[in-house]
Design a protein around this motif. Structure first.
Motif, PDB file in Angstrom:
ATOM      1  N   UNK A   1      40.928  34.337  46.601  1.00  0.00           N
ATOM      2  CA  UNK A   1      41.935  35.061  47.327  1.00  0.00           C
ATOM      3  C   UNK A   1      42.828  35.759  46.316  1.00  0.00           C
ATOM      4  N   UNK A   2      42.309  37.013  45.744  1.00  0.00           N
ATOM      5  CA  UNK A   2      43.079  37.748  44.829  1.00  0.00           C
ATOM      6  C   UNK A   2      43.363  39.149  45.573  1.00  0.00           C
ATOM      7  N   UNK A   3      44.581  39.355  45.360  1.00  0.00           N
ATOM      8  CA  UNK A   3      45.361  40.871  45.884  1.00  0.00           C
ATOM      9  C   UNK A   3      45.143  41.753  44.777  1.00  0.00           C
ATOM     10  N   UNK A   4      44.199  42.556  44.635  1.00  0.00           N
ATOM     11  CA  UNK A   4      44.012  43.367  43.567  1.00  0.00           C
ATOM     12  C   UNK A   4      45.174  44.217  42.855  1.00  0.00           C
ATOM     13  N   UNK A   5      46.053  44.411  43.830  1.00  0.00           N
ATOM     14  CA  UNK A   5      47.198  45.444  43.376  1.00  0.00           C
ATOM     15  C   UNK A   5      48.331  44.643  42.800  1.00  0.00           C
ATOM     16  N   UNK A   6      48.312  43.281  43.176  1.00  0.00           N
ATOM     17  CA  UNK A   6      49.421  42.531  42.634  1.00  0.00           C
ATOM     18  C   UNK A   6      49.310  41.740  41.163  1.00  0.00           C
ATOM     19  N   UNK A   7      50.458  41.786  40.660  1.00  0.00           N
ATOM     20  CA  UNK A   7      50.317  40.768  39.379  1.00  0.00           C
ATOM     21  C   UNK A   7      49.802  39.226  39.494  1.00  0.00           C
ATOM     22  N   UNK A   8      48.948  38.752  38.769  1.00  0.00           N
ATOM     23  CA  UNK A   8      48.451  37.631  39.048  1.00  0.00           C
ATOM     24  C   UNK A   8      48.556  36.628  37.785  1.00  0.00           C
ATOM     25  N   UNK A   9      49.500  36.126  37.680  1.00  0.00           N
ATOM     26  CA  UNK A   9      49.966  35.308  36.363  1.00  0.00           C
ATOM     27  C   UNK A   9      49.012  34.080  36.251  1.00  0.00           C
ATOM     28  N   UNK A  10      48.310  33.435  37.432  1.00  0.00           N
ATOM     29  CA  UNK A  10      47.442  32.543  37.378  1.00  0.00           C
ATOM     30  C   UNK A  10      46.136  32.890  36.594  1.00  0.00           C
ATOM     31  N   UNK A  11      45.785  34.115  36.816  1.00  0.00           N
ATOM     32  CA  UNK A  11      44.457  34.467  35.760  1.00  0.00           C
ATOM     33  C   UNK A  11      44.878  34.382  34.364  1.00  0.00           C
ATOM     34  N   UNK A  12      46.075  34.849  34.226  1.00  0.00           N
ATOM     35  CA  UNK A  12      46.423  34.580  32.475  1.00  0.00           C
ATOM     36  C   UNK A  12      46.521  33.113  32.225  1.00  0.00           C
ATOM     37  N   UNK A  13      47.097  32.484  33.014  1.00  0.00           N
ATOM     38  CA  UNK A  13      46.831  31.051  32.629  1.00  0.00           C
ATOM     39  C   UNK A  13      45.478  30.313  32.729  1.00  0.00           C
ATOM     40  N   UNK A  14      44.549  30.881  33.610  1.00  0.00           N
ATOM     41  CA  UNK A  14      43.395  30.401  33.333  1.00  0.00           C
ATOM     42  C   UNK A  14      42.643  30.803  32.318  1.00  0.00           C
ATOM     43  N   UNK A  15      42.818  32.122  31.864  1.00  0.00           N
ATOM     44  CA  UNK A  15      42.462  32.528  30.577  1.00  0.00           C
ATOM     45  C   UNK A  15      42.925  31.664  29.416  1.00  0.00           C
ATOM     46  N   UNK A  16      44.085  31.315  29.339  1.00  0.00           N
ATOM     47  CA  UNK A  16      44.756  30.609  28.280  1.00  0.00           C
ATOM     48  C   UNK A  16      44.110  29.161  27.872  1.00  0.00           C
ATOM     49  N   UNK A  17      43.556  28.596  29.268  1.00  0.00           N
ATOM     50  CA  UNK A  17      42.943  27.472  29.176  1.00  0.00           C
ATOM     51  C   UNK A  17      41.302  27.537  28.336  1.00  0.00           C
ATOM     52  N   UNK A  18      40.809  28.896  28.220  1.00  0.00           N
ATOM     53  CA  UNK A  18      39.661  29.141  27.559  1.00  0.00           C
ATOM     54  C   UNK A  18      38.371  28.012  28.249  1.00  0.00           C
ATOM     55  N   UNK A  19      38.182  28.420  29.488  1.00  0.00           N
ATOM     56  CA  UNK A  19      37.180  27.699  30.033  1.00  0.00           C
ATOM     57  C   UNK A  19      35.913  28.312  29.712  1.00  0.00           C
TER      58      UNK A  19
END
Length: 352
Positions: free
Chosen positions: A48-66
């Motif tokens: 559930x990602x609104x493509x036009x909005x900022x999404x800090x959760x994606x940055x936090x996900x990236x930081x965890x290096x999955x």
């Protein structure tokens, strides 16, 4: 005249300088797929990602290096029968700087839900589903030799990791084949027609074959919730026979752990269905929404821990060398703080 020419030249220079400061179009992105031999230590997931909005959760996900990211559906909000507009929605996602950080950090596997399928709560009847499939597979850089191109729907499965530490990721398609739902007032009610389906005959046959492929842990991706039954929205319980069939094949799947992950609800939660033989419950981790959460309560007698009504994402961590080995399910807020945690000890190899 000299002053006029000088003034014109100054204006041209100013305009040229202004043009050079305009931001350039973002470079294309390329989605990687996880290597089959990767040892999976962490999976991140969300929906559930609104493509036009900022999404800090994606940055936090990236930081965890999955090692891999699972996008569980509604990866864009297109809601259109116009292929051009749907491609534009994905282009907006590709330009989102938070999404670009995630793509750079980890391989991605994706399924769709209704809003990237093209219409709210749509199923088999959706006329644009073939175009929506092409657009989704193109966007996520699906290999030309992928079986997803050759069959109806977008279901797929992958085995990751070495023998003894294999993780199977099963991506279900809950849209392409799904029979019409039944609504009374504002709520969906159970469909009792024995011919009604969610997965369709071909996908069911494929799934039962996949669940016989050797793996230590199976992650089953369903865009809509499987375990919760009480809320009035889309869920597997809207076609109860299909839900029971899925639970039965998951119970009989030979694995040290089987976990369901889902999205859709714009709320996050962990659900657990007790085992009839007293063994480990069947868990479902619902991670939703990445940047469009909805507040308010929602019934779920199987919920473990709190209902998360803020932007969130999920992780699944594998402690293969622990004694005993374990899997850890978590929901995080948009900054990465842990909101829900559940530890599952892996059954001994060969145990039911």
């Amino acid at each position: 005249m000299g002053q006029l020419i000088a003034g014109c030249l100054a204006l041209v220079a100013l305009a040229t300088a202004s043009c050079t400061r305009l931001p350039s179009a973002p470079s294309p992105i390329v989605h990687r797929k996880p290597a089959p031999d990767v040892l999976v230590s962490r999976i991140a997931l969300g929906s559930c990602l609104q493509q036009r909005r900022p999404a800090p959760a994606l940055v936090a996900m990236a930081a965890l290096r999955p090692d891999v990211v699972l996008l569980l559906g509604d990866n864009v909000y297109a809601d259109t029968d116009d292929p051009r507009r749907m491609r534009e929605a994905y282009a907006e996602l590709a330009a989102n700087p938070d999404y670009r950080q995630l793509v750079a950090a980890a391989p991605i596997l994706a399924v769709w839900d209704d809003h990237d399928y093209g219409a709210n709560d749509a199923g088999a009847e959706w006329a644009m589903k073939h175009a929506a499939k092409r657009i989704l597979l193109d966007f996520f850089d699906e290999s030309p030799d992928s079986p997803r191109w050759q069959r109806d729907g977008i279901y797929d499965a992958r085995i990751l990791g070495p023998a003894g530490r294999r993780v199977q990721i099963v991506l279900l398609d809950t849209r392409w084949f799904r029979s019409p739902l039944r609504r009374e007032g504002q709520a969906y009610v159970p469909v009792r027609d024995p011919k009604a389906t969610i997965l369709g005959a071909a996908q069911w046959a494929w799934l039962e074959t996949q669940l016989r492929v050797p793996a230590e842990v199976r992650i089953v991706v369903s865009s809509i919730q499987v375990l919760p039954e009480e809320h009035r929205f889309e869920k597997w319980a809207n076609i109860p026979a299909e839900r029971e069939r899925l639970l039965e094949v998951l119970r009989s799947a030979d694995a040290r752990a089987t976990i369901i992950v889902s999205g859709d609800r714009h709320r996050g939660e962990l659900s657990a269905l007790a085992s009839a033989d007293g063994g480990q419950p069947l868990y479902e981790l619902t991670a939703s929404s990445l940047n469009a959460a909805i507040s308010g309560s929602e019934p779920n007698r199987l919920r473990v821990g709190p209902l998360v009504t803020e932007a969130n994402f999920g992780t699944i961590d594998f402690a293969w060398d622990a004694a005993p080995p374990e899997v850890v399910l978590r929901l995080h807020d948009m900054h990465g703080a842990v909101l829900v945690e559940q530890r599952l000890a892996l059954a001994a190899a060969g145990a039911p």
